[in-house]
Design a protein around this motif. Structure first.
Motif, PDB file in Angstrom:
ATOM      1  N   SER A  56       0.821  -1.209   0.000  1.00  0.00           N
ATOM      2  CA  SER A  56       0.000   0.000   0.000  1.00  0.00           C
ATOM      3  C   SER A  56       0.854   1.257   0.000  1.00  0.00           C
ATOM      4  O   SER A  56       0.483   2.282  -0.583  1.00  0.00           O
ATOM      5  CB  SER A  56      -0.926   0.004   1.226  1.00  0.00           C
ATOM      6  N   PHE A  57       2.025   1.219   0.655  1.00  0.00           N
ATOM      7  CA  PHE A  57       2.914   2.373   0.676  1.00  0.00           C
ATOM      8  C   PHE A  57       3.651   2.555  -0.655  1.00  0.00           C
ATOM      9  O   PHE A  57       4.145   3.642  -0.937  1.00  0.00           O
ATOM     10  CB  PHE A  57       3.935   2.244   1.805  1.00  0.00           C
ATOM     11  N   SER A  58       3.746   1.478  -1.439  1.00  0.00           N
ATOM     12  CA  SER A  58       4.529   1.544  -2.683  1.00  0.00           C
ATOM     13  C   SER A  58       3.667   1.591  -3.935  1.00  0.00           C
ATOM     14  O   SER A  58       4.186   1.574  -5.044  1.00  0.00           O
ATOM     15  CB  SER A  58       5.473   0.336  -2.768  1.00  0.00           C
ATOM     16  N   THR A  59       2.339   1.619  -3.791  1.00  0.00           N
ATOM     17  CA  THR A  59       1.450   1.685  -4.948  1.00  0.00           C
ATOM     18  C   THR A  59       0.667   2.990  -4.927  1.00  0.00           C
ATOM     19  O   THR A  59       0.776   3.793  -4.007  1.00  0.00           O
ATOM     20  CB  THR A  59       0.472   0.497  -4.942  1.00  0.00           C
ATOM     21  N   ARG A  60      -0.138   3.179  -5.980  1.00  0.00           N
ATOM     22  CA  ARG A  60      -0.938   4.394  -6.096  1.00  0.00           C
ATOM     23  C   ARG A  60      -2.366   4.041  -6.506  1.00  0.00           C
ATOM     24  O   ARG A  60      -2.642   2.928  -6.935  1.00  0.00           O
ATOM     25  CB  ARG A  60      -0.330   5.350  -7.139  1.00  0.00           C
ATOM     26  N   GLY A  61      -3.235   5.038  -6.394  1.00  0.00           N
ATOM     27  CA  GLY A  61      -4.595   4.886  -6.885  1.00  0.00           C
ATOM     28  C   GLY A  61      -5.444   3.945  -6.042  1.00  0.00           C
ATOM     29  O   GLY A  61      -5.309   3.849  -4.820  1.00  0.00           O
ATOM     30  N   GLY A  62      -6.319   3.182  -6.731  1.00  0.00           N
ATOM     31  CA  GLY A  62      -7.272   2.326  -6.044  1.00  0.00           C
ATOM     32  C   GLY A  62      -6.619   1.221  -5.243  1.00  0.00           C
ATOM     33  O   GLY A  62      -7.192   0.748  -4.247  1.00  0.00           O
ATOM     34  N   ALA A  63      -5.418   0.768  -5.646  1.00  0.00           N
ATOM     35  CA  ALA A  63      -4.738  -0.308  -4.913  1.00  0.00           C
ATOM     36  C   ALA A  63      -4.431   0.108  -3.476  1.00  0.00           C
ATOM     37  O   ALA A  63      -4.436  -0.719  -2.570  1.00  0.00           O
ATOM     38  CB  ALA A  63      -3.444  -0.692  -5.644  1.00  0.00           C
TER      39      ALA A  63
END
Length: 371
Positions: A56-63
């Motif tokens: 979650s800390f390394s992704t963006r958007g809805g993920a």
């Protein structure tokens, strides 16, 4: 390796050790009076939580939001099955880092509701919750306060970054405007005079044989125009060399007054001729020192002392603020002191900074800055 550790600790302080402790703690709850299946389920949930947390800390958007939902579900399940509710602290920290305002204010109430609801249920179904009461109480307070404080800190950091970018752009625009001003002044001051010199020189050359007397007159005018041009050029360069200490003192007084800081000035601002070269550099350093007082000191009073002689110039800026302890020391160390030292090196000057009851900045240059 040591440098990376220092950088990491500078950015995060003791919080990594707190998170490490909290990541080991769930296994204590899982292995207490649990069946093999419950242990397997508990370990799987812990692994799933931290995997989702890192992703979650390394992704963006809805993920990101999907990961937050998974973490919240696992945190609630750990509380209901094993009486372990401290995963909600991780969630509180994570939700505080959500930059989207709508997402933050959506997840924050859900976090509070799920934390209090599952904790209440844990008190009913897990008697050992009573023994954890002080820690549960502190955790609930942290879940309430940590997201808001983290969110505000992140917002402040973003605004500070934007402000620094804006200041850099303003600095570049000021430099560009100054270059344009210098170009205009040179063009207006010398362009017309040099054109006149060229025309009169050509005319004098043509008149040498036809009318020597008139040619001599034109040459005299060329000489006079050249002298005027030289005088105007010297005046222009003198203006570009920098600010007089007296003029800069008026500006720093206005700056301190705008910041509601009382200012007193001791000493004469009329400097001997031997200090003329260093005066502009000292003026810039004075401006930087006073800017630091306004931005970082929290002072109510500022005293500026000017001591000059044929042999040396010393300007002392002393405030009654918080000194240079803790975060204030970092602010001062990153606020132009190295730049002031570099400027003073150009005129063989020195800069000393002392901090006790307030901060004292001593700017010193020798009488002959060229040696």
């Amino acid at each position: 390796m040591k440098r990376r550790h220092r950088t990491f600790m500078k950015n995060h302080g003791l919080s990594p050790y707190v998170w490490i402790f909290l990541s080991i703690l769930p296994f204590y709850f899982i292995f207490q009076d649990s069946t093999t299946v419950e242990i397997a389920v508990g370990i799987a949930m812990v692994a799933g939580f931290f995997l989702s947390y890192v992703l979650s800390f390394s992704t963006r958007g809805g993920a990101v939001y999907a990961g937050a939902g998974v973490q919240m579900a696992i945190a609630a399940a750990m509380t209901l099955l094993f009486g372990y509710m401290y995963f909600f602290l991780f969630l509180a920290y994570f939700i505080g880092h959500l930059t989207n305002r709508a997402a933050f204010w959506t997840f924050y109430p859900i976090l509070l509701t799920s934390t209090f609801a599952t904790s209440y249920y844990g008190f009913i179904t897990h008697p050992e919750f009573i023994t954890q009461l002080p820690f549960v109480f502190l955790s609930l307070i942290a879940v309430i306060l940590l997201p808001v404080s983290t969110h505000n800190k992140m917002k402040e950091d973003r605004l500070q970054g934007q402000l620094e970018d804006a200041n850099r752009k303003i600095s570049e625009l000021v430099k560009m405007e100054e270059r344009q001003r210098i170009a205009r002044d040179l063009h207006d001051t010398l362009g017309q005079q040099l054109s006149m010199i060229g025309l009169k020189s050509d005319l004098a050359e043509k008149l040498l044989e036809k009318d020597p007397e008139k040619a001599a007159k034109e040459i005299k005018e060329v000489q006079n125009t050249a002298r005027i041009s030289l005088k105007e050029l010297r005046e222009l360069v003198t203006q570009m060399r920098g600010t007089k200490l007296e003029d800069e003192m008026d500006r720093v007084k206005q700056l301190l007054a705008a910041a509601n800081i009382s200012c007193s000035v001791d000493g004469s601002l009329t400097l001997p001729h031997s200090l003329a070269i260093a005066e502009s550099v000292v003026s810039m350093c004075l401006k930087e020192a006073v800017t630091n007082v306004v931005k970082h000191s929290g002072a109510a009073n500022c005293n500026i002392t000017v001591e000059s002689s044929q042999n040396a110039l010393t300007v002392t800026v002393k405030d009654d603020g918080g000194g240079m302890s803790g975060a204030n020391k970092l602010n001062h160390s990153e606020s132009g002191i190295s730049g002031m030292k570099e400027r003073l090196e150009f005129v063989n000057g020195t800069l000393d900074v002392f901090s006790d009851a307030g901060t004292t900045v001593v700017i010193h240059v020798p009488g002959d800055a060229r040696t």
